[in-house]
Design a protein around this motif. Structure first.
Motif, short mmCIF file in Angstrom:
data_model
loop_
_atom_site.label_atom_id
_atom_site.label_comp_id
_atom_site.label_asym_id
_atom_site.label_seq_id
_atom_site.Cartn_x
_atom_site.Cartn_y
_atom_site.Cartn_z
N LEU A 1 17.23 36.19 3.11
CA LEU A 1 16.69 35.34 2.06
C LEU A 1 15.71 36.02 1.12
N GLY A 2 15.13 37.14 1.55
CA GLY A 2 13.94 37.59 0.85
C GLY A 2 14.03 38.83 0.01
N ALA B 1 12.78 36.02 12.42
CA ALA B 1 12.02 36.14 11.18
C ALA B 1 12.48 37.33 10.36
N GLY B 2 12.71 38.45 11.04
CA GLY B 2 13.18 39.63 10.32
C GLY B 2 14.54 39.42 9.71
N ARG C 1 8.72 43.19 -3.92
CA ARG C 1 8.42 42.51 -2.66
C ARG C 1 8.29 41.02 -2.88
N LYS C 2 8.76 40.26 -1.90
CA LYS C 2 8.70 38.81 -1.95
C LYS C 2 7.74 38.28 -0.92
N ILE C 3 7.48 36.97 -1.01
CA ILE C 3 6.48 36.33 -0.15
C ILE C 3 7.14 35.29 0.74
N ALA C 4 6.64 35.17 1.97
CA ALA C 4 6.99 34.08 2.87
C ALA C 4 5.74 33.29 3.18
N GLY D 1 7.79 40.15 12.27
CA GLY D 1 9.18 40.27 11.85
C GLY D 1 9.33 40.28 10.35
N LEU D 2 8.58 39.43 9.67
CA LEU D 2 8.67 39.36 8.21
C LEU D 2 8.13 40.62 7.55
#
Length: 461
Positions: free
Chosen positions: A34-35, A27-28, A43-46, A66-67
């Motif tokens: 990708l993020g 995830a990290g 900051r982006k969102i998952a 991890g994200l």
């Protein structure tokens, strides 16, 4: 380190080969590949969802860790089908989506499926970059305000997060159901359907979507307890929905798998209507409506020869890909085609979603019944199947089948016997330690004998 990604994400025995430590690292790495918006640093969102198997709770926590450790905010959507996570990733303009599920596999297994922005499955090159990050251990850890946040059901908004103004877990379920019913575009009133939810991710939203579209719904195996997902139920054990359709006098039955990206059907008599027949029914309807782009259907090499013959008779071209819905998706996207899928029940409608969607497939199939007024048995009869035998052979090295001289010679000899009347396919499974031996022949006895002979040779290598 071997390849992490198979044909459908990272999969393994939960808390063993698929450990929380590995989930955190994957995830990290995905967040960092990708993020990160390197131009603004914003900051982006998952979007993160899961099926109801017990290990999903543990792995969701690891994925979330991890994200957020990589500086990404997480929008948890709870238990939802895989295609719902893909849809919401696109809807909320998220940088990536993560679905924690092992699909049709037994409960002890689990998996991590990652979607890029727009809800699209990852390209091979992106998977390779993520794998390289995991292998190298390269990981940038922000501190303080740079650490990501979990955006909970309260809808709390924080500075710098691309979060929808109104968010709740219930709201995401409702938005997905509304999307499904809207694109179906036809009242299904008058139809009675039995839905086998496999005690999986469709247990809530599946029956709700079919009811919202107007159908009378009889839901079975819709009581997940974390341990019973796929346990003798769903699309890999279709006998229960067959029996229920006959008992209730339903018009049809639908069977989903654990993450509801598959749909198989049975007609009113309880006879199975597989993915090939479903695609044929839908392709003919789209062909009549002029919405089947270039009169082309995309299918895999596993699709029965009978599908090819039926489509040829209707003036529809079948483009063939390798096995796996990712390859169907690649062909659909590259050609701009509007329908594709697999015999196993993955069906993709690129106008409405970015991956196979079992619930949408069920709705579209029922819409065709409502439109024509014909029973499913009549619609599906357009495909006259060539006898096909599939044998799953457990092996210690599933890649050896592609190069073993004895196997290759046996396949050539069998193909010589069949000529143009059949096909042979030996394929290493993308998710299990198996080799799948598939033989089609003019008669079932010949197909069975050839498949048995080849399976014995495969088992011995």
């Amino acid at each position: 380190m071997g390849h992490l990604f198979g044909t459908d994400g990272v999969r393994g025995l939960a808390n063993d080969s698929l450990s929380p430590e590995l989930a955190l690292r994957v995830a990290g790495a995905a967040a960092q590949v990708l993020g990160v918006d390197t131009r603004s640093g914003r900051r982006k969102i998952a979007v993160v969802g899961r099926d109801p198997r017990a290990s999903g709770e543990m792995l969701e926590a690891a994925v979330t860790a991890g994200l957020t450790a990589a500086g990404m905010d997480v929008l948890p959507v709870g238990v939802l089908p895989t295609p719902a996570v893909a849809y919401l990733t696109d809807l909320y303009d998220a940088s990536l989506g993560v679905m924690i599920s092992a699909s049709h596999n037994p409960m002890p297994d689990n998996g991590i499926k990652i979607f890029a922005a727009g809800g699209h499955k990852l390209e091979d090159a992106i998977e390779e970059r993520i794998e390289a990050r995991v292998a190298s251990g390269e990981f940038t850890r922000p501190t303080g305000a740079g650490i990501g946040r979990v955006l909970g059901a309260s809808g709390t908004r924080r500075p710098g997060a691309d979060l929808p103004d109104q968010f709740s877990v219930g709201g995401t379920h409702e938005r997905y159901i509304e999307h499904l019913v809207e694109v179906t575009g036809r009242d299904l009133g008058g139809l009675t359907v039995v839905v086998d939810c496999a005690h999986g991710a469709a247990s809530e939203v599946g029956p709700a979507a079919y009811r919202e579209a107007g159908a009378r719904v009889i839901a079975i195996n819709a009581d997940p307890d974390g341990l019973n997902i796929n346990a003798g139920v769903g699309s890999t054990h279709i006998d229960q929905v067959q029996q229920a359709v006959r008992e209730h006098g339903a018009d049809l039955g639908l069977a989903h798998d654990g993450d509801a990206d598959r749909c198989l059907a049975v007609d009113a008599a309880g006879d199975i209507v597989d993915g090939d027949a479903i695609m044929a029914v839908l392709a003919l309807g789209m062909h009549e409506a002029g919405t089947l782009l270039e009169d082309t259907l995309v299918a895999t090499v596993m699709s029965n020869l009978g599908l090819h013959l039926a489509m040829r008779a209707a003036g529809i071209t079948v483009r063939t890909t390798g096995v796996g819905d990712r390859y169907v998706l690649e062909e659909l996207r590259s050609g701009g085609y509007t329908l594709g899928g697999e015999q196993s029940g993955h069906v993709v409608f690129p106008r409405y979603g970015t991956t196979g969607d079992g619930i949408l497939t069920g709705l579209q199939l029922m819409a065709r019944l409502a439109e024509t007024g014909k029973p499913l048995s009549e619609l599906a009869s357009v495909v006259q199947k060539v006898p096909q035998v599939l044998v799953n052979v457990p092996v210690s090295d599933k890649t050896a089948v592609t190069s073993d001289p004895g196997i290759l010679e046996a396949v050539r000899a069998a193909e010589g016997l069949l000529g143009d009347t059949g096909r042979i396919l030996l394929r290493p499974s993308g998710t299990e330690q198996l080799v799948r031996v598939m033989v089609e022949a003019a008669d079932h006895e010949r197909a069975e004998q050839l498949a048995d002979d080849l399976a014995k040779l495969v088992a011995a290598i």
